[in-house]
Design a protein around this motif. Sequence first.
Motif, short mmCIF file in Angstrom:
data_model
loop_
_atom_site.label_atom_id
_atom_site.label_comp_id
_atom_site.label_asym_id
_atom_site.label_seq_id
_atom_site.Cartn_x
_atom_site.Cartn_y
_atom_site.Cartn_z
N PHE A 196 23.14 34.74 44.30
CA PHE A 196 23.59 35.11 42.95
C PHE A 196 24.69 36.17 43.01
O PHE A 196 25.74 36.03 42.37
CB PHE A 196 22.41 35.62 42.10
N MET A 197 24.45 37.21 43.80
CA MET A 197 25.43 38.31 43.89
C MET A 197 26.75 37.82 44.49
O MET A 197 27.83 38.16 44.01
CB MET A 197 24.89 39.45 44.77
N GLU A 198 26.65 37.02 45.55
CA GLU A 198 27.86 36.65 46.29
C GLU A 198 28.61 35.47 45.69
O GLU A 198 29.85 35.43 45.74
CB GLU A 198 27.49 36.32 47.76
N SER A 199 27.89 34.50 45.12
CA SER A 199 28.56 33.28 44.65
C SER A 199 28.57 33.10 43.14
O SER A 199 29.51 32.51 42.60
CB SER A 199 27.87 32.05 45.27
N SER A 200 27.52 33.56 42.45
CA SER A 200 27.44 33.29 41.01
C SER A 200 28.11 34.37 40.18
O SER A 200 28.79 34.06 39.19
CB SER A 200 25.98 33.14 40.58
N LEU A 201 27.93 35.64 40.58
CA LEU A 201 28.60 36.71 39.80
C LEU A 201 30.11 36.52 39.72
O LEU A 201 30.69 36.74 38.65
CB LEU A 201 28.27 38.09 40.38
N PRO A 202 30.78 36.08 40.80
CA PRO A 202 32.22 35.85 40.67
C PRO A 202 32.59 34.81 39.60
O PRO A 202 33.64 34.92 38.96
CB PRO A 202 32.63 35.36 42.07
N VAL A 203 31.71 33.83 39.38
CA VAL A 203 31.98 32.84 38.33
C VAL A 203 31.90 33.52 36.96
O VAL A 203 32.74 33.28 36.07
CB VAL A 203 30.97 31.66 38.40
N ILE A 204 30.90 34.39 36.80
CA ILE A 204 30.76 35.12 35.54
C ILE A 204 31.98 36.02 35.34
O ILE A 204 32.52 36.13 34.22
CB ILE A 204 29.43 35.91 35.53
N GLU A 205 32.43 36.64 36.40
CA GLU A 205 33.62 37.49 36.31
C GLU A 205 34.86 36.68 35.94
O GLU A 205 35.71 37.13 35.16
CB GLU A 205 33.83 38.26 37.62
N TYR A 206 34.94 35.47 36.47
CA TYR A 206 36.06 34.58 36.13
C TYR A 206 36.09 34.34 34.62
O TYR A 206 37.12 34.48 33.97
CB TYR A 206 35.91 33.26 36.90
N TYR A 207 34.92 33.97 34.07
CA TYR A 207 34.89 33.70 32.63
C TYR A 207 35.06 34.98 31.81
O TYR A 207 35.62 34.96 30.72
CB TYR A 207 33.60 32.97 32.24
N ASN A 208 34.60 36.10 32.36
CA ASN A 208 34.78 37.37 31.67
C ASN A 208 36.27 37.69 31.53
O ASN A 208 36.72 38.16 30.49
CB ASN A 208 34.08 38.48 32.46
N SER A 209 37.03 37.36 32.57
CA SER A 209 38.48 37.64 32.52
C SER A 209 39.16 36.75 31.49
O SER A 209 40.26 37.05 31.03
CB SER A 209 39.12 37.45 33.91
N LYS A 210 38.50 35.66 31.09
CA LYS A 210 39.05 34.79 30.04
C LYS A 210 38.46 35.12 28.67
O LYS A 210 38.65 34.38 27.70
CB LYS A 210 38.75 33.33 30.37
N GLY A 211 37.67 36.21 28.60
CA GLY A 211 37.09 36.64 27.32
C GLY A 211 35.96 35.73 26.84
O GLY A 211 35.66 35.68 25.65
N LYS A 212 35.33 35.00 27.77
CA LYS A 212 34.33 34.00 27.35
C LYS A 212 32.89 34.44 27.55
O LYS A 212 31.97 33.67 27.25
CB LYS A 212 34.56 32.71 28.12
N VAL A 213 32.66 35.63 28.11
CA VAL A 213 31.28 36.02 28.42
C VAL A 213 30.64 36.79 27.27
O VAL A 213 31.22 37.71 26.72
CB VAL A 213 31.23 36.85 29.72
N ARG A 214 29.43 36.36 26.90
CA ARG A 214 28.62 37.10 25.92
C ARG A 214 27.43 37.64 26.70
O ARG A 214 26.52 36.89 27.07
CB ARG A 214 28.11 36.17 24.80
N LYS A 215 27.46 38.95 26.96
CA LYS A 215 26.43 39.55 27.83
C LYS A 215 25.24 40.05 27.02
O LYS A 215 25.41 40.71 26.00
CB LYS A 215 27.05 40.70 28.64
N ILE A 216 24.06 39.74 27.52
CA ILE A 216 22.81 40.11 26.85
C ILE A 216 22.01 41.00 27.79
O ILE A 216 21.91 40.69 28.98
CB ILE A 216 21.98 38.83 26.57
N ASP A 217 21.41 42.06 27.25
CA ASP A 217 20.48 42.87 28.05
C ASP A 217 19.15 42.10 28.12
O ASP A 217 18.39 42.08 27.15
CB ASP A 217 20.30 44.23 27.38
N ALA A 218 18.91 41.47 29.27
CA ALA A 218 17.75 40.59 29.41
C ALA A 218 16.53 41.29 29.98
O ALA A 218 15.51 40.66 30.23
CB ALA A 218 18.12 39.41 30.30
N GLY A 219 16.62 42.61 30.14
CA GLY A 219 15.49 43.36 30.70
C GLY A 219 14.46 43.70 29.65
O GLY A 219 13.41 44.26 29.95
N LYS A 220 14.75 43.36 28.39
CA LYS A 220 13.85 43.71 27.28
C LYS A 220 12.80 42.62 27.08
O LYS A 220 12.90 41.54 27.66
CB LYS A 220 14.69 43.87 26.01
N PRO A 221 11.79 42.87 26.21
CA PRO A 221 10.80 41.82 25.93
C PRO A 221 11.45 40.56 25.33
O PRO A 221 12.52 40.64 24.72
CB PRO A 221 9.86 42.48 24.91
#
Length: 225
Positions: free
Chosen positions: A173-198
């Motif tokens: 996840f850290m090495e291969s998947s996060l870069p994909v999220i960063e790619y979409y973030n650079s295109k303004g497409k990421v909606r980030k949610i704090d998933a540590g909550k109930p």
Amino acid sequence: MGTMLDATVDVPVAVETSKDADESFPGDKKITVVFVLGGPGSGKGTQCANIVQHFGFTHLSAGDLLRAEIKSGSENGTMIQNMIKEGKIVPSEVTIKLLQRAMRESGNDKFLIDGFPRNEENRAAFEEVTKIEPEFVLFFDCPEEEMQRRILGRNQGREDDNIETIRKRFKVFMESSLPVIEYYNSKGKVRKIDAGKPIEEVFEDVKEIFSPYSAQVRYFYKHFL
Ligand SMILES: Nc1ncnc2c1ncn2[C@@H]1O[C@H](COP(=O)(O)OP(=O)(O)OP(=O)(O)O)[C@@H](O)[C@H]1O
Ligand SMILES: Nc1ccn([C@@H]2O[C@H](COP(=O)(O)O)[C@@H](O)[C@H]2O)c(=O)n1
Ligand SMILES: [Mg+2]
């Protein structure tokens, strides 16, 4: 895990669609795709089930499709099983075919694609084959200790829910998947949610992001049912 992403949670204002695609799917059908990403155990499947209930999407989990392929006795079954046990990412060609088939068979035009794209190869191949750009990427950001606790308590008999494989999945996840999220973030497409909550609190945040789609669902029921 506290990632470096700082995407603001913008509510999408319109439902965009994709066209011109591969022969097998979607053809000339206009469809909406939301990629649902996050670490192992971050709650993707749990929240997708809630979104389906409220917003009329079809939920397709790449992991579930791969596990079903193993069970079906397919010629790729052994290869997929070995990759999953090692926490490795199955070649895109296999996963994309399964996704295309499930999309076609669903009859729907709105999809939550959960756990895909998992690496750059997945991302580029999906775009190339389907010509689909995601509407946005829903990213469940959750601390690693919490994800580990959840997976170890999941009890669904998954062969990859053991501490050895979990560690490998976190690394991938850290090495291969996060870069994909960063790619979409650079295109303004990421909606980030704090998933540590109930679960319920996470869904309150998810609902805000999907609220434009509830108007669509109401319109559909009023005019077509
Ligand atoms: N917000 C939450 N708080 C506590 N437990 C949760 C929360 N969300 C999900 N869970 C539980 O954690 C476990 C993992 O959730 P889920 O299967 O939805 O994660 P996932 O992101 O789909 O994981 P994977 O990538 O391994 O498929 C499940 O047992 C689920 O009930
Ligand atoms: N795009 C993908 C998605 C999943 N896999 C494999 O399946 C495992 C389980 O996935 P979950 O999303 O259900 O956690 C994952 O660890 C991979 O081995 C894949 O190869 N490609
Ligand atoms: Mg899942």
